[in-house]
Enzyme design. Structure first.
Site, PDB file in Angstrom:
ATOM      1  N   THR A   1      19.665 -13.028 -29.732  1.00  0.00           N
ATOM      2  CA  THR A   1      20.573 -12.320 -30.807  1.00  0.00           C
ATOM      3  C   THR A   1      20.065 -11.257 -31.452  1.00  0.00           C
ATOM      4  OG1 THR A   1      21.480 -14.538 -31.442  1.00  0.00           O
ATOM      5  CG2 THR A   1      21.552 -12.872 -32.982  1.00  0.00           C
TER       6      THR A   1
ATOM      7  N   SER B   1      18.847 -16.890 -24.779  1.00  0.00           N
ATOM      8  CA  SER B   1      17.873 -17.851 -24.380  1.00  0.00           C
ATOM      9  C   SER B   1      18.304 -19.141 -24.044  1.00  0.00           C
ATOM     10  CB  SER B   1      16.675 -17.885 -25.445  1.00  0.00           C
ATOM     11  OG  SER B   1      17.005 -18.631 -26.718  1.00  0.00           O
TER      12      SER B   1
ATOM     13  N   THR C   1      16.489 -17.036 -30.245  1.00  0.00           N
ATOM     14  CA  THR C   1      15.630 -18.166 -31.065  1.00  0.00           C
ATOM     15  C   THR C   1      15.969 -19.575 -30.593  1.00  0.00           C
ATOM     16  OG1 THR C   1      17.676 -18.372 -32.626  1.00  0.00           O
ATOM     17  CG2 THR C   1      16.234 -16.883 -33.363  1.00  0.00           C
ATOM     18  N   ASP C   2      17.104 -19.553 -29.820  1.00  0.00           N
ATOM     19  CA  ASP C   2      17.266 -21.316 -29.527  1.00  0.00           C
ATOM     20  C   ASP C   2      16.221 -21.832 -28.535  1.00  0.00           C
ATOM     21  OD1 ASP C   2      19.906 -21.221 -30.567  1.00  0.00           O
ATOM     22  OD2 ASP C   2      21.045 -20.636 -28.836  1.00  0.00           O
TER      23      ASP C   2
ATOM     24  N   THR D   1       8.805 -25.077 -33.867  1.00  0.00           N
ATOM     25  CA  THR D   1      10.192 -25.670 -33.658  1.00  0.00           C
ATOM     26  C   THR D   1      10.980 -25.121 -34.234  1.00  0.00           C
ATOM     27  OG1 THR D   1      11.308 -27.652 -32.713  1.00  0.00           O
ATOM     28  CG2 THR D   1      10.229 -27.790 -34.945  1.00  0.00           C
TER      29      THR D   1
ATOM     30  N   CYS E   1      10.352 -38.440 -35.036  1.00  0.00           N
ATOM     31  CA  CYS E   1      10.281 -37.960 -35.896  1.00  0.00           C
ATOM     32  C   CYS E   1       9.466 -36.437 -35.875  1.00  0.00           C
ATOM     33  CB  CYS E   1       9.251 -38.658 -37.129  1.00  0.00           C
ATOM     34  SG  CYS E   1      10.043 -40.228 -37.405  1.00  0.00           S
TER      35      CYS E   1
HETATM   36  N1  ASP Z   1      21.922 -17.972 -28.663  1.00  0.00           N
HETATM   37  C1  ASP Z   1      20.901 -17.053 -29.165  1.00  0.00           C
HETATM   38  C2  ASP Z   1      19.482 -17.114 -28.184  1.00  0.00           C
HETATM   39  O1  ASP Z   1      18.921 -18.184 -28.223  1.00  0.00           O
HETATM   40  C3  ASP Z   1      20.531 -17.520 -30.375  1.00  0.00           C
HETATM   41  C4  ASP Z   1      19.590 -16.559 -31.200  1.00  0.00           C
HETATM   42  O2  ASP Z   1      18.875 -15.674 -30.199  1.00  0.00           O
HETATM   43  O3  ASP Z   1      19.521 -16.457 -32.294  1.00  0.00           O
HETATM   44  O4  ASP Z   1      19.363 -16.234 -27.284  1.00  0.00           O
END
Ligand code: ASP
Length: 345
Positions: free
Chosen positions: A14, A63, A94-95, A165, A284
């Site tokens: 992103t 990602s 971020t994924d 995580t 958990c």
């Molecule tokens: N779908 C995006 C990725 O992981 C989400 C992000 O970057 O926040 O590439």
């Protein structure tokens, strides 16, 4: 002119996306876009930025499409250029950021400089985006010689990569490290590194990177099974009986329990008997599994299941990928799974 101190590797995500016909898509020309963005920083922050070069991958991805092969490519690219830079920043979606971070930790064991992964919840050019702040902090930490591990910088926090995580799908404070304290924090324009928590003191010597061929395990060789109420033996077997499967992580209840159903244990014991490596962690996010503490989890050890302690799914999965990709004996593999390699347990 002095050689740039850092290398930024841009993989997609992103942070660098732009709106397209079908929603946000990875977009290039990142070097010029970063330069423009950094000029918007207050002067003291601009002056505190270390010099860097940019390596932009030809195929930028969201990602969510990353595979162990992408992890291996990244580790190889860092290893090849290690001596040319004081530190590295990886711009990543971020994924699956924490999955890549965990994998890099295993591949780059004994790392003697920072490898900092970051990304953003909003694209760089979106007003109010977190991208610039995350990049600033990541670059500052990547310039700290005492950080000697793969870490994630996000929303003011430096987290051990193999302990982190993604916790939130929308908030900017998206990452957490449920079983390990922060490695560092941003304080205003400055950063603070909590050195005593770093990996450096736990390292066993100089870089001894392990860069096995991940293509051998990238085609579905490792599965992830999260228990649900009412799970049956045939469902478990549908995953584990397949001869292509070489290992799996089981996310059990609480401290390491599964339903009181001998046919479930029989499926696990059969898979172990076939040489499949099975490891257990908890559903958990916090705490650890203690196999055998409850009668409900007692048969797991007899079925050959290894305890993953308090590892995250990312850490356990990445470790299985890493160990199963190497030409070592099953005994060695099991021993190494149970030993902390990079502060993951
Ligand atoms: N779908 C995006 C990725 O992981 C989400 C992000 O970057 O926040 O590439």
């Amino acid at each position: 002119m002095a050689h740039p101190r850092l290398l930024i590797i841009y993989t997609g995500g992103t942070l660098g996306m732009r709106p397209g016909d079908h929603g946000l898509t990875p977009s290039g020309n990142i070097e010029a876009r970063l330069a423009k963005a950094f000029r918007q920083l207050p002067l003291p922050q601009q002056q505190a930025l270390p010099s860097f070069e940019v390596l932009s991958y030809p195929q930028l991805i969201d990602s969510s499409s990353a595979t162990p092969n992408n992890w291996a490519q990244l580790a190889g690219d860092i290893a090849e250029r290690l001596k040319d830079y004081q530190g590295f920043v990886i711009i990543h979606g971020t994924d699956t950021l924490s999955w890549t971070a965990a994998s890099l930790a295993y591949q780059l064991q004994g790392l003697d400089r920072p490898v900092i992964l970051t990304g953003a919840m909003q694209p760089l050019e979106t007003p109010g985006s977190d991208a610039l702040d995350n990049l600033y902090g990541a670059l500052r930490f990547a310039d700290q010689p005492h950080v000697k591990e793969a870490a994630i910088y996000f929303h003011g926090k430096l987290l051990r990569g193999v302990r982190a995580t993604k916790l939130h799908s929308e908030a900017m404070d998206a990452f957490t490290s449920p079983n390990y304290p922060l490695l560092g924090e941003r304080m205003g324009d400055d950063i603070v590194h909590y050195r005593g928590r770093g990996l450096v003191d736990q390292q066993r010597g100089a870089p001894r990177f392990e860069l096995p061929d991940y293509t051998t395990v990238s085609d579905g060789a490792i599965v992830r099974l999260v228990l649900w109420p009412g799970i049956t033996a045939w469902q478990l077997a549908a995953w584990l009986d397949d001869p292509r499967v070489k290992g799996g992580i089981l996310q059990l209840w609480g401290a390491g329990n599964l339903p009181d159903d001998p046919s479930l244990l029989a499926v696990l014991a059969k898979a172990s008997g076939e040489g499949k490596m099975l490891v257990a962690i908890s559903q958990c996010p916090q705490g650890s599994v203690h196999l055998g503490a409850y009668a409900a989890g007692k048969g797991l050890l007899d079925a050959g299941v290894l305890s993953g302690d308090g590892m995250t799914p990312e850490a356990a999965f990445g470790k299985l990928v890493h160990l199963l990709a190497q030409p070592i004996t099953d005994e060695d593999r099991r021993h190494r799974f149970l030993s902390p390699l990079v502060g993951e347990r």
